[in-house]
Design a protein around this motif. Structure first.
Motif, PDB file in Angstrom:
ATOM      1  N   TRP A 198       0.859  -1.234   0.116  1.00 26.09           N
ATOM      2  CA  TRP A 198      -0.309  -0.090  -0.174  1.00 26.09           C
ATOM      3  C   TRP A 198       0.792   1.257   0.083  1.00 26.09           C
ATOM      4  CZ3 TRP A 198      -4.037  -1.405   4.474  1.00 26.09           C
ATOM      5  CH2 TRP A 198      -5.045  -2.386   3.930  1.00 26.09           C
ATOM      6  N   ALA A 199       0.217   2.308  -0.475  1.00 24.11           N
ATOM      7  CA  ALA A 199       1.096   3.748  -0.378  1.00 24.11           C
ATOM      8  C   ALA A 199       0.903   4.090   1.001  1.00 24.11           C
ATOM      9  CB  ALA A 199       0.279   4.614  -1.406  1.00 24.11           C
ATOM     10  N   ALA A 200       2.160   5.049   1.228  1.00 24.17           N
ATOM     11  CA  ALA A 200       2.330   5.351   2.880  1.00 24.17           C
ATOM     12  C   ALA A 200       0.824   6.376   3.158  1.00 24.17           C
ATOM     13  CB  ALA A 200       3.608   6.250   2.770  1.00 24.17           C
ATOM     14  N   GLU A 201       0.504   7.086   2.392  1.00 18.65           N
ATOM     15  CA  GLU A 201      -0.753   7.827   2.515  1.00 18.65           C
ATOM     16  C   GLU A 201      -2.195   7.113   2.677  1.00 18.65           C
ATOM     17  OE1 GLU A 201      -0.366   8.201  -1.985  1.00 18.65           O
ATOM     18  OE2 GLU A 201       0.839   8.090  -0.226  1.00 18.65           O
TER      19      GLU A 201
END
Length: 448
Positions: A198-201
């Motif tokens: 997943w993306a950090a955000e």
């Protein structure tokens, strides 16, 4: 087993009409002017032998002619992967690189839905318990209920039909056990709580939380929060302390099972079928990841991101005869690295329609309806797509640069087709969604 079966027969699904499990706003003026979604009656009825059906299979040539201009729409971007099949026979009606694996975004939730209903009865519920060691430690044992509510007594839960921490706290008070500290037992799951893919955000965000066995309100620290939590297990423990009237109680967590004390309280989630519908209608990633772990636990596999993905694949292959490939990284489609083909999704939709398992077949009635419900409520309201309003039932998917749609639609001559379309290289989400909707609306009007 922490998943218990309710001794009640599942009600038969009556067509594709939406059941009102979620809080929804009143229809807009545009929505009130679109057809009631009634064109799906009978699509989830018990399957018949293919030879017995009198409905002709739609014409491949007519489908190709109807969709050709829509597949060239600029809004879709430079690459479009698509497949359309007859939902009852499985015969391919249109294929545009449909066997190519690509990021499915949230259409991947179809695989989680089918897998969990293949291994659990629609009426199964997830049980959350409180155990007391008799010496002041109260252990909250999470089993993966994603909609457990921290709403106060008399307050409306965020998810309809949710189990309540307030009820659990009331039972503990009635048990008159000493409580000096609260321990959250996270031992039902293993591995990372946030996918490395997943993306950090993504966590914390409005759509993503850490995935823990105990969490409340889809991973929110408060039922009214928009942004979800990076530590939803501890947040749920603190909410429980507040509902117990003991907000100052220390709350810790453990990954080692502590299920040795006496059970002093227990609550049960809404039925699995309700959780599936809530997941599909609102494209809820936390519900999806929690249900994927229920699949893993049912197969005695590791309840982790890779363990759940592998279990979903195995169940769909062994129970429904559909091989979706080994490209899953999660159970929600939030990972850009997820890979599945449109052909795998249409094969799955065909298997769902033809399944003798009433729970699996009920997925058709849980999908959003164009211009009417869930993630499709604001779509199909105007322009070229309006012809599909009330007629298209599908799962949406959106990531940066990726727009997808997969579902079912009746043709005017009574055919039922399954479709999956990926526009995975677009630079304008709104334009891509409009183009996808216009494309699928052509199926709804094609006299094929």
């Amino acid at each position: 087993m922490l998943l218990v079966i309710v001794l009640a027969a599942a009600a038969a699904a009556a067509g594709f009409l939406v059941t009102d499990h979620l809080r929804r706003p009143q229809p807009t003026a545009q929505q009130r002017s679109v057809p009631t979604p009634s064109a799906y009656a009978g699509a989830d009825a018990a399957p018949r032998a293919a030879a017995a059906t009198t409905t002709p299979v739609p014409s491949r040539a007519a489908i190709a002619t109807a969709l050709r201009p829509a597949l060239r729409a600029a809004g879709l971007g430079p690459r479009v992967l698509a497949q359309v099949v007859d939902a009852r026979t499985g015969s391919t009606l249109l294929d545009r690189s449909g066997g190519t694996g690509a990021a499915p975004a949230s259409t991947l939730k179809l695989t989680t839905a089918a897998a969990v209903l293949a291994v659990h009865a629609a009426t199964d519920r997830i049980r959350t318990v409180a155990r007391s060691d008799g010496r002041g430690t109260l252990v909250l044992v999470g089993a993966g209920d994603p909609t457990l509510s921290a709403a106060g007594a008399g307050e409306r839960p965020r998810y309809a039909g949710a189990a309540r921490l307030a009820d659990l706290a009331a039972q503990v008070r009635r048990a008159k056990v000493s409580v000096r500290r609260i321990v959250v037992d996270d031992s039902a799951y293993r591995g990372a709580t946030v996918s490395p893919d997943w993306a950090a955000e993504d966590v914390p965000s409005e759509y993503g939380a850490a995935i823990t066995p105990l969490l409340a309100d889809g991973g929110r620290a408060d039922p009214d929060d928009d942004v979800r939590s990076a530590t939803p297990d501890v947040a749920a423990g603190k909410a429980f302390a507040r509902l117990l009237g003991r907000s100052s109680l220390p709350v810790t967590r453990t990954a080692t099972t502590t299920a040795t004390g006496r059970v002093v309280a227990a609550v049960r989630s809404a039925p699995i079928a309700t959780l599936v519908e809530q997941m599909l209608l609102q494209s809820d990633n936390v519900i999806a990841e929690s249900l994927a772990r229920q699949v893993a636990r049912s197969q005695h596999a590791t309840a982790s991101f890779p363990g759940a993905a592998a279990a979903v694949r195995a169940v769909l292959r062994d129970r429904l005869g559909v091989d979706i490939g080994g490209g899953l990284r999660d159970g929600s489609g939030l990972a850009p690295a997820d890979r599945i083909s449109p052909a795998a999704l249409t094969a799955l939709l065909h298997a769902v329609v033809r399944s003798s398992n009433q729970g699996v077949r009920g997925i058709t009635g849980a999908l959003p309806v164009a211009a009417w419900s869930g993630s499709l409520a604001p779509r199909y309201l105007s322009g070229a797509s309006r012809a599909g309003a009330g007629l298209v039932r599908a799962k949406t998917g959106t990531l940066t640069g990726v727009s997808t749609l997969a579902g079912l639609v009746h043709t005017p001559r009574g055919g039922l087709v399954a479709f999956a379309v990926f526009a995975d290289r677009n630079d304008d989400t709104a334009a891509a969604q409009a183009a996808l909707d216009a494309l699928v609306a052509r199926l709804a009007t094609c006299r094929c």
